[in-house]
Design an enzyme around this catalytic site. Structure first.
Site, short mmCIF file in Angstrom:
data_model
loop_
_atom_site.label_atom_id
_atom_site.label_comp_id
_atom_site.label_asym_id
_atom_site.label_seq_id
_atom_site.Cartn_x
_atom_site.Cartn_y
_atom_site.Cartn_z
N GLY A 76 0.81 -1.21 0.00
CA GLY A 76 0.00 0.00 0.00
C GLY A 76 0.84 1.26 0.00
O GLY A 76 0.49 2.26 -0.63
N ASP A 77 1.97 1.21 0.71
CA ASP A 77 2.86 2.37 0.76
C ASP A 77 3.39 2.72 -0.63
O ASP A 77 3.37 3.88 -1.05
CB ASP A 77 4.04 2.07 1.68
CG ASP A 77 3.68 2.16 3.15
OD1 ASP A 77 2.97 3.11 3.51
OD2 ASP A 77 4.09 1.30 3.92
N HIS A 78 3.92 1.72 -1.35
CA HIS A 78 4.52 2.02 -2.64
C HIS A 78 3.47 2.39 -3.69
O HIS A 78 3.76 3.18 -4.60
CB HIS A 78 5.37 0.84 -3.11
CG HIS A 78 6.71 0.80 -2.44
ND1 HIS A 78 7.26 -0.35 -1.93
CD2 HIS A 78 7.61 1.79 -2.16
CE1 HIS A 78 8.45 -0.08 -1.40
NE2 HIS A 78 8.66 1.22 -1.51
N THR A 112 0.91 4.15 -2.89
CA THR A 112 0.69 5.55 -2.53
C THR A 112 1.87 6.42 -2.99
O THR A 112 1.68 7.60 -3.34
CB THR A 112 0.46 5.67 -1.02
OG1 THR A 112 -0.64 4.84 -0.65
CG2 THR A 112 0.16 7.11 -0.60
N SER A 113 3.07 5.87 -2.99
CA SER A 113 4.23 6.61 -3.53
C SER A 113 3.95 7.03 -4.97
O SER A 113 4.21 8.18 -5.37
CB SER A 113 5.49 5.74 -3.49
OG SER A 113 5.86 5.39 -2.19
#
Length: 398
Positions: A168-170, A172-173
């Protein structure tokens, strides 16, 4: 380099923010990573392991090529230095909670008043507005669980499971980079920067948007199914005689029905009344899956691959991480690059997922040591040697 001359202040930690700044750096921007004393928590991600790995590829992935500065924003001198960095920057990127930034005078309105051209990008768990905007969020909470991804991914009757690190972080990146570039394009026309914001929650909802569009329109959504009881047996995973899995994705009218039966060594299924129409195949998907299991389970993987390719069907092997790392097609697609190890050599890591033929970053400097460039960056801001020493002695910088 595409973004040469662009100055980015990366006041983020963990993965989503550093990942976005890293992509901008890979594309040519000068990225200054500002950390608090003690450093980004991702520097210590392997600290609890029994064996010292001697490297931190997870941190290096998102922080390669940056310059590293340590500033303590609890001290006036640290806050002032960070504000000066923003005053000379094109982009200020942060995932620090907005309330903390306001208290420190590092909020969007304050920094953009001093630098109207600044693009101020904020990444949050849940957005900047609403009753729960203040809550902390990680990808497994805001992106995976709250956005419905965990529920829609687990087949009906199965317990939810955790996703792999940084998914999810990447994602969002990538959303954050696109938002920053849109704001920079607008600035080219207006001369004025703006606030942009992304959240793990909204990104997760967008990732599942094809399904959620159905939910929003019709008020209901079919559950995910287990492999042995699919909605469509043509859109499923199958295993070869030598134990290798692959997935097939049907396309066009009929979904390649007859060709897939031939590839499975089961041409008899074509004339089977249970599977005579697309509707019938869906109604009898469980039985059809069993028949394909039997067919493919008698064939070696290489023969299955040959047949699927000969029929121009859409399929792929289910690869292990080691197989992905050794995949020549992944390398040819630009999925990897080299990071300098600081000792004259390099090691492989993952590249940003876009290519610019003739301008690709195939080799990047290492991630900075904690505070490695503090003196250098403060000097660029106009601080004299005595001022820098005073800040270091006071703990405002390190």
């Amino acid at each position: 380099m595409l973004l040469q001359g662009l100055k980015v202040v990366d006041f983020t930690a963990y993965i989503a923010g550093p990942g976005a700044a890293c992509i901008l750096g890979d594309w040519g921007a000068d990225v200054i990573k500002v950390e608090r004393p003690g450093g980004d928590s991702m520097r210590h991600i392997f600290a609890d392991l029994k064996t010292d790995l001697g490297a931190n590829p997870t941190f290096d992935l998102d922080n390669r090529g940056k310059r590293g500065v340590v500033l303590d924003i609890s001290k006036p001198e640290g806050r002032e230095a960070l504000a000066k960095l923003a005053e000379q920057a094109d982009v200020f990127l942060t995932n620090v909670r907005p309330a903390s930034l306001r208290r420190a005078g590092l909020d969007d309105e304050t920094l953009r008043a001093a630098n109207p051209r600044l693009v101020y990008a904020v990444i949050t768990g849940y957005g900047l507005e609403g009753p729960e905007a203040h809550k902390p969020g990680f990808d497994v909470t805001a992106f995976w669980a709250r956005a419905g991804v965990a529920n829609m991914t687990a087949p009906k009757g199965m317990d939810p499971f955790l996703l792999r690190s940084g998914v999810g972080d990447h994602t969002t990146s990538l959303a954050t980079v696109s938002a920053i570039l849109a704001a920079l394009y607008e600035r080219e026309r207006t001369g004025v920067g703006r606030l942009v914001q992304t959240s793990l929650l909204a990104t997760g909802i967008y990732v599942m948007s094809s399904d959620l569009a159905v939910q929003l329109r019709f008020g209901r959504l079919a559950s995910a199914r287990t492999r042995d009881n699919p909605i469509n047996a043509l859109a499923n995973f199958y295993k070869s005689a030598d134990g290798r899995w692959f997935v097939h994705n049907p396309r066009g009218p009929g979904g390649g029905w007859e060709a897939f039966c031939e590839a499975a060594g089961r041409p008899d299924l074509i004339a089977d009344e249970r599977f005579a129409t697309g509707k019938a195949r869906r109604e009898n998907a469980k039985a059809l899956t069993e028949a394909f299991d039997e067919g493919f389970g008698a064939l070696p993987f290489d023969e299955i691959a040959r047949r699927l390719d000969a029929a121009d069907l859409v399929w792929a092997p289910v690869q292990t991480p080691a197989e992905v790392a050794a995949d020549p097609q992944a390398a040819a697609a630009g999925a990897f690059l080299e990071i300098e190890d600081g000792q004259g050599g390099t090691y492989r890591s993952v590249a940003a997922p876009a290519r610019f033929p003739g301008a690709d970053a195939e080799r990047r400097p290492p991630a900075p040591a904690l505070g490695q460039h503090t003196r250098e960056v403060l000097a660029e801001l106009g601080y004299g040697e005595a001022q820098i020493e005073a800040m270091l002695q006071a703990g405002a910088a390190a």
